[in-house]
Design an enzyme around this catalytic site. Structure first.
Site, PDB file in Angstrom:
ATOM      1  N   HIS A 170       0.841  -1.197   0.000  1.00  0.00           N
ATOM      2  CA  HIS A 170       0.000   0.000   0.000  1.00  0.00           C
ATOM      3  C   HIS A 170       0.874   1.244   0.000  1.00  0.00           C
ATOM      4  O   HIS A 170       1.921   1.296   0.648  1.00  0.00           O
ATOM      5  CB  HIS A 170      -0.915   0.010   1.233  1.00  0.00           C
ATOM      6  CG  HIS A 170      -2.153  -0.813   1.056  1.00  0.00           C
ATOM      7  ND1 HIS A 170      -3.359  -0.266   0.718  1.00  0.00           N
ATOM      8  CD2 HIS A 170      -2.353  -2.152   1.144  1.00  0.00           C
ATOM      9  CE1 HIS A 170      -4.260  -1.231   0.623  1.00  0.00           C
ATOM     10  NE2 HIS A 170      -3.668  -2.384   0.873  1.00  0.00           N
ATOM     11  N   PRO A 171       0.459   2.288  -0.712  1.00  0.00           N
ATOM     12  CA  PRO A 171       1.243   3.518  -0.774  1.00  0.00           C
ATOM     13  C   PRO A 171       1.019   4.390   0.465  1.00  0.00           C
ATOM     14  O   PRO A 171       0.010   4.262   1.151  1.00  0.00           O
ATOM     15  CB  PRO A 171       0.685   4.216  -2.021  1.00  0.00           C
ATOM     16  CG  PRO A 171      -0.759   3.781  -2.049  1.00  0.00           C
ATOM     17  CD  PRO A 171      -0.754   2.345  -1.565  1.00  0.00           C
ATOM     18  N   GLU A 193      -9.392   6.605  -4.516  1.00  0.00           N
ATOM     19  CA  GLU A 193      -9.681   6.620  -3.082  1.00  0.00           C
ATOM     20  C   GLU A 193      -9.090   7.860  -2.411  1.00  0.00           C
ATOM     21  O   GLU A 193      -9.765   8.549  -1.642  1.00  0.00           O
ATOM     22  CB  GLU A 193      -9.145   5.336  -2.439  1.00  0.00           C
ATOM     23  CG  GLU A 193      -9.957   4.102  -2.796  1.00  0.00           C
ATOM     24  CD  GLU A 193      -9.201   2.798  -2.632  1.00  0.00           C
ATOM     25  OE1 GLU A 193      -9.779   1.737  -2.933  1.00  0.00           O
ATOM     26  OE2 GLU A 193      -8.021   2.833  -2.221  1.00  0.00           O
ATOM     27  N   GLN A 194      -7.835   8.156  -2.703  1.00  0.00           N
ATOM     28  CA  GLN A 194      -7.215   9.314  -2.066  1.00  0.00           C
ATOM     29  C   GLN A 194      -7.854  10.615  -2.543  1.00  0.00           C
ATOM     30  O   GLN A 194      -8.032  11.557  -1.773  1.00  0.00           O
ATOM     31  CB  GLN A 194      -5.709   9.310  -2.318  1.00  0.00           C
ATOM     32  CG  GLN A 194      -4.995   8.136  -1.654  1.00  0.00           C
ATOM     33  CD  GLN A 194      -3.506   8.375  -1.442  1.00  0.00           C
ATOM     34  OE1 GLN A 194      -3.053   9.511  -1.394  1.00  0.00           O
ATOM     35  NE2 GLN A 194      -2.758   7.282  -1.287  1.00  0.00           N
ATOM     36  N   PHE A 244       1.003   3.735   6.921  1.00  0.00           N
ATOM     37  CA  PHE A 244      -0.290   3.931   7.576  1.00  0.00           C
ATOM     38  C   PHE A 244      -1.398   3.632   6.572  1.00  0.00           C
ATOM     39  O   PHE A 244      -1.405   4.163   5.453  1.00  0.00           O
ATOM     40  CB  PHE A 244      -0.416   5.372   8.072  1.00  0.00           C
ATOM     41  CG  PHE A 244      -1.758   5.690   8.675  1.00  0.00           C
ATOM     42  CD1 PHE A 244      -2.105   5.218   9.934  1.00  0.00           C
ATOM     43  CD2 PHE A 244      -2.681   6.463   7.980  1.00  0.00           C
ATOM     44  CE1 PHE A 244      -3.334   5.513  10.491  1.00  0.00           C
ATOM     45  CE2 PHE A 244      -3.917   6.759   8.529  1.00  0.00           C
ATOM     46  CZ  PHE A 244      -4.248   6.286   9.794  1.00  0.00           C
ATOM     47  N   VAL A 254     -10.002   5.227   3.297  1.00  0.00           N
ATOM     48  CA  VAL A 254     -10.282   6.654   3.199  1.00  0.00           C
ATOM     49  C   VAL A 254     -11.735   6.945   2.849  1.00  0.00           C
ATOM     50  O   VAL A 254     -12.269   7.986   3.220  1.00  0.00           O
ATOM     51  CB  VAL A 254      -9.331   7.338   2.184  1.00  0.00           C
ATOM     52  CG1 VAL A 254      -7.895   7.246   2.649  1.00  0.00           C
ATOM     53  CG2 VAL A 254      -9.487   6.732   0.797  1.00  0.00           C
TER      54      VAL A 254
END
Length: 470
Positions: free
Chosen positions: A369-370, A389-390, A421, A425
């Site tokens: 995950h980024p 998502e972001q 983390f 989101v």
């Protein structure tokens, strides 16, 4: 590859609105089973006498012998019981489940059914047990039943119910291709579609609880008032659901030799009078219900994950858990079936593989995950899912101060835990993400690892919900 053919989900929490005619809150469907003259009997070429559904509870078949008492009880159904039920129900849209050989021996009863406009569906060639029939022999009986029914009634049956069926019955009826509905199911309170090859077959479920057969079974109805109370209670619950906006169907099953007895018809009449006293009740034949459902809820074929080949399944779901196609590959080997052909079903399968993987492999999913609003996002190197998502909470349009805060938190978090983390989101806002970030960075590693895994599963769930809603 393991596939489980039963659908254990049905409509779940997405029950369709039945849209019964005139806004009816319930559809009430009455079946009169006409079996007398089609039951097991050496006169009919059978090996033994009948032993099912009579006043002789626990009766046994007599090999090679006629059972005079049993025969006369069935004869009561044709000689007296049918006519008593016909007088009571002649003005209602009844469906008859007619055993073809029984109908052939009942010209007066068939004429009365037709005069009343009753639907005459097929109840098979003979009222016998089909569980041990070969597929070929059962198909032959089905075709013979249709031919004899057409000869006796004047038109082919549009509905099918064997009753004492085999695991092949419903498929064979669907493959025959001429039935508006098949009733060999007790799986729902509404009609539903089933797929058999290229054929979409409508199933209109029947009932064994609102059924007078329980007068002839252990722990069944002992008196008419028990039958009456059960019918009323069943109606009340389903009528109430209809008032709440979820109309259902109530099936009532009758047999001439059982409900046709005087003490039981009295109870049946009281129950029907009670049902009729309510507004917005649609009395309908099963064919009318089938036709209505086919019009308002036509078959809608979906892409079924449980029927995909491995390559197709992994291509479709390999990115649900970030850059971890091995999860989809493992899920493909689970016992998938119709109940997995939904977002919830696929998520369950994928999550099982993720949860049972080693900590090292799960850590690999986390590290795939980024960072939130990190360097990959700035370089536009996120997956399509992560980008959307972001962006959904504005992480693609941060102020300089916000970006600096995220960068500081990201660096501290990764240094502390060894993975980025992770938070779903779409369940949050920019502010709640920041608050969660600041709170969770204080966790110990085991607690935070578990929290991150839960968030990974939630992200996967949201991605699947979006995928299946398209």
């Amino acid at each position: 590859m393991s596939r489980y053919p039963r659908d254990m989900t049905g409509y779940a929490n997405s029950v369709p609105s039945a849209n019964w005619p005139n806004g009816a809150k319930i559809a009430v469907q009455i079946v009169v089973n006409y079996e007398e003259g089609g039951e097991n009997n050496i006169l009919h070429g059978d090996a033994a006498s009948e032993a099912f559904l009579s006043e002789i509870v626990g009766a046994a078949a007599w090999p090679g012998q006629r059972h005079w008492n049993m025969e006369s009880m069935y004869e009561y159904g044709s000689r007296a019981g049918f006519w008593r039920l016909h007088r009571m129900l002649k003005d209602l849209p009844v469906t008859v489940y007619g055993v073809a050989t029984a109908l052939a021996r009942a010209p007066h009863q068939v004429a009365a059914m037709k005069t009343s406009g009753w639907e005459i569906a097929s109840h098979g060639l003979k009222w016998i047990e089909y569980k041990d029939f070969s597929e070929a022999d059962e198909r032959a009986h089905m075709l013979e039943a249709i031919a004899l029914h057409t000869e006796v009634v004047g038109e082919r049956p549009h509905g099918w119910y064997t009753g004492r069926c085999s695991e092949n019955t419903v498929r064979l009826a669907a493959e025959e291709g001429g039935f508006a509905y098949v009733a060999d199911s007790y799986a729902d309170d509404l009609p539903y579609w089933a797929e058999f090859g290229r054929r979409d077959q409508l199933i209109v479920p029947y009932t064994l609880d609102c059924n007078d057969m329980r007068f002839a079974t252990p722990q069944g109805f002992n008196s008419g008032d028990q039958f009456e109370t059960y019918l009323k209670d069943s109606f009340d619950v389903l009528y109430g659901e209809g008032e709440d906006g979820s109309p259902k169907m109530l099936s009532i099953g009758l047999h001439c030799r059982l409900a046709g007895r005087p003490g039981r018809t009295a109870a049946l009449k009281r129950a029907l009078d009670y049902i009729s006293s309510h507004e917005s009740v649609w009395f309908a034949s099963r064919l009318e219900i089938a036709q209505h459902w086919a019009t308002h809820h036509p078959a809608n074929r979906i892409v079924r994950p449980s029927k995909m080949a491995r390559v197709e399944f992994v291509a479709e779901f390999g990115g649900i858990f970030e850059h971890s196609p091995w999860i989809a590959d493992g899920a493909f080997d689970l016992e998938l079936g119709p109940t997995h052909d939904t977002a919830t079903g696929v998520h369950s399968a994928l999550a099982r593989v993720f949860r049972t993987a080693s900590e090292e492999k799960r850590l690999g999913v986390l590290t795939a995950h980024p960072d939130l609003a990190g360097k990959l996002a700035q370089a536009k190197r996120l997956t399509e899912e992560s980008t959307a998502e972001q962006a959904s909470v504005g992480l693609d349009a941060l102020t300089d101060d916000e970006r600096a805060t995220f960068t500081t938190l990201n660096d501290a978090y990764v240094l502390r835990f060894g993975f980025p983390f992770i938070i779903a989101v779409r369940d949050n806002t920019k502010a709640s993400i920041m608050a969660a970030f600041e709170a969770r960075i204080e966790n110990d590693r085991d607690t935070e690892f578990a929290a991150a895994c839960r968030q990974v599963e939630r992200i996967a769930e949201l991605r699947l919900i979006e995928k299946f809603s398209v």
